[in-house]
Design a protein around this motif. Structure first.
Motif, PDB file in Angstrom:
ATOM      1  N   PRO A   1       0.800  -1.223   0.000  1.00  0.00           N
ATOM      2  CA  PRO A   1       0.000   0.000   0.000  1.00  0.00           C
ATOM      3  C   PRO A   1       0.835   1.277   0.000  1.00  0.00           C
ATOM      4  O   PRO A   1       1.903   1.338   0.598  1.00  0.00           O
ATOM      5  CB  PRO A   1      -0.825  -0.107   1.278  1.00  0.00           C
ATOM      6  CG  PRO A   1      -0.064  -1.019   2.162  1.00  0.00           C
ATOM      7  CD  PRO A   1       0.677  -1.966   1.260  1.00  0.00           C
TER       8      PRO A   1
ATOM      9  N   CYS B   1      -2.554   3.441   3.832  1.00  0.00           N
ATOM     10  CA  CYS B   1      -3.300   2.428   4.572  1.00  0.00           C
ATOM     11  C   CYS B   1      -3.387   2.864   6.031  1.00  0.00           C
ATOM     12  O   CYS B   1      -2.497   2.577   6.831  1.00  0.00           O
ATOM     13  CB  CYS B   1      -2.621   1.064   4.460  1.00  0.00           C
ATOM     14  SG  CYS B   1      -3.651  -0.288   5.080  1.00  0.00           S
TER      15      CYS B   1
ATOM     16  N   ALA C   1      -7.971  -0.188   8.683  1.00  0.00           N
ATOM     17  CA  ALA C   1      -6.670  -0.583   8.133  1.00  0.00           C
ATOM     18  C   ALA C   1      -6.277  -1.950   8.690  1.00  0.00           C
ATOM     19  O   ALA C   1      -6.324  -2.175   9.897  1.00  0.00           O
ATOM     20  CB  ALA C   1      -5.610   0.446   8.475  1.00  0.00           C
TER      21      ALA C   1
ATOM     22  N   ILE D   1       4.543   2.243   4.979  1.00  0.00           N
ATOM     23  CA  ILE D   1       3.478   2.390   3.985  1.00  0.00           C
ATOM     24  C   ILE D   1       3.676   3.726   3.305  1.00  0.00           C
ATOM     25  O   ILE D   1       3.439   4.788   3.889  1.00  0.00           O
ATOM     26  CB  ILE D   1       2.104   2.319   4.674  1.00  0.00           C
ATOM     27  CG1 ILE D   1       1.934   0.942   5.305  1.00  0.00           C
ATOM     28  CG2 ILE D   1       0.993   2.616   3.689  1.00  0.00           C
ATOM     29  CD1 ILE D   1       0.792   0.865   6.275  1.00  0.00           C
TER      30      ILE D   1
ATOM     31  N   ASN E   1      -9.301   0.791  -2.562  1.00  0.00           N
ATOM     32  CA  ASN E   1      -9.963   0.074  -1.473  1.00  0.00           C
ATOM     33  C   ASN E   1     -11.136  -0.752  -1.983  1.00  0.00           C
ATOM     34  O   ASN E   1     -12.027  -0.252  -2.645  1.00  0.00           O
ATOM     35  CB  ASN E   1     -10.460   1.064  -0.428  1.00  0.00           C
ATOM     36  CG  ASN E   1     -11.148   0.366   0.731  1.00  0.00           C
ATOM     37  OD1 ASN E   1     -11.665  -0.740   0.612  1.00  0.00           O
ATOM     38  ND2 ASN E   1     -11.164   1.010   1.868  1.00  0.00           N
TER      39      ASN E   1
ATOM     40  N   CYS F   1      -6.949  -1.389   2.594  1.00  0.00           N
ATOM     41  CA  CYS F   1      -6.106  -0.196   2.471  1.00  0.00           C
ATOM     42  C   CYS F   1      -6.713   0.735   1.425  1.00  0.00           C
ATOM     43  O   CYS F   1      -7.358   0.286   0.486  1.00  0.00           O
ATOM     44  CB  CYS F   1      -4.685  -0.576   2.063  1.00  0.00           C
ATOM     45  SG  CYS F   1      -3.811  -1.494   3.350  1.00  0.00           S
TER      46      CYS F   1
END
Length: 151
Positions: free
Chosen positions: A58, A61, A66, A76, A112, A120
């Motif tokens: 990701p 996220c 999450a 991330i 998502n 995420c």
């Protein structure tokens, strides 16, 4: 002769992989040798090339939904998408007997979709500048679009 790819999820789960491929072996269609860790074990056990065909990391996220990620040591962020994928490529290249053949990023436009496996916000390689919407939207590549460069 055409090549066949058998796609199963959770490649990190050696127990699942051994059970699945063990059942396939029981049909008499696959030869078996010994192996040790997930990709290495599958490559060695069946003497077939292995690929990681669904990996991503990701860029964003966070928030209440999450998920816990598989490697908390990798941050991330778009630049860390590169680190993640290059680590996967190194692992694939290290499969004994040259059986590690490839790694594919899944899906470079993924947003998502909790119902399909990702909570995420995004794991995409592209972003957009919405500041002039609705008159103009500018799309651009994140640095992670070059993740397979120099690996």
């Amino acid at each position: 002769m055409p090549r066949v790819m058998i796609h199963i999820d959770n490649g990190w789960n050696e127990t699942l992989q051994e059970a699945w491929f063990g059942a396939l072996k029981a049909t008499g269609k696959v030869s078996r040798r010994e192996g040790d860790t997930s990709l290495n074990a599958i490559g060695a056990a069946y003497g077939k090339p292995v690929h990681v065909v669904e990996t991503d990391w990701p860029a964003i996220c966070d928030g209440p939904y999450a998920p816990a990620l598989s490697d908390a040591s990798v941050p991330i962020w778009p630049a860390d998408q590169i680190e993640w994928v290059q680590d996967i490529v190194r692992i694939v290249k290290a499969v004994p007997n040259g059986l590690g053949e490839g790694a594919n990023y899944w899906d470079p436009a993924w947003l998502n979709s909790t119902g399909l496996g990702s909570s995420c916000q995004d794991a995409i390689l592209f972003d957009a500048d919405w500041s002039k919407y609705p008159n103009e939207i500018v799309g651009y590549s994140r640095p992670s679009v070059n993740m397979f460069k120099d690996v």
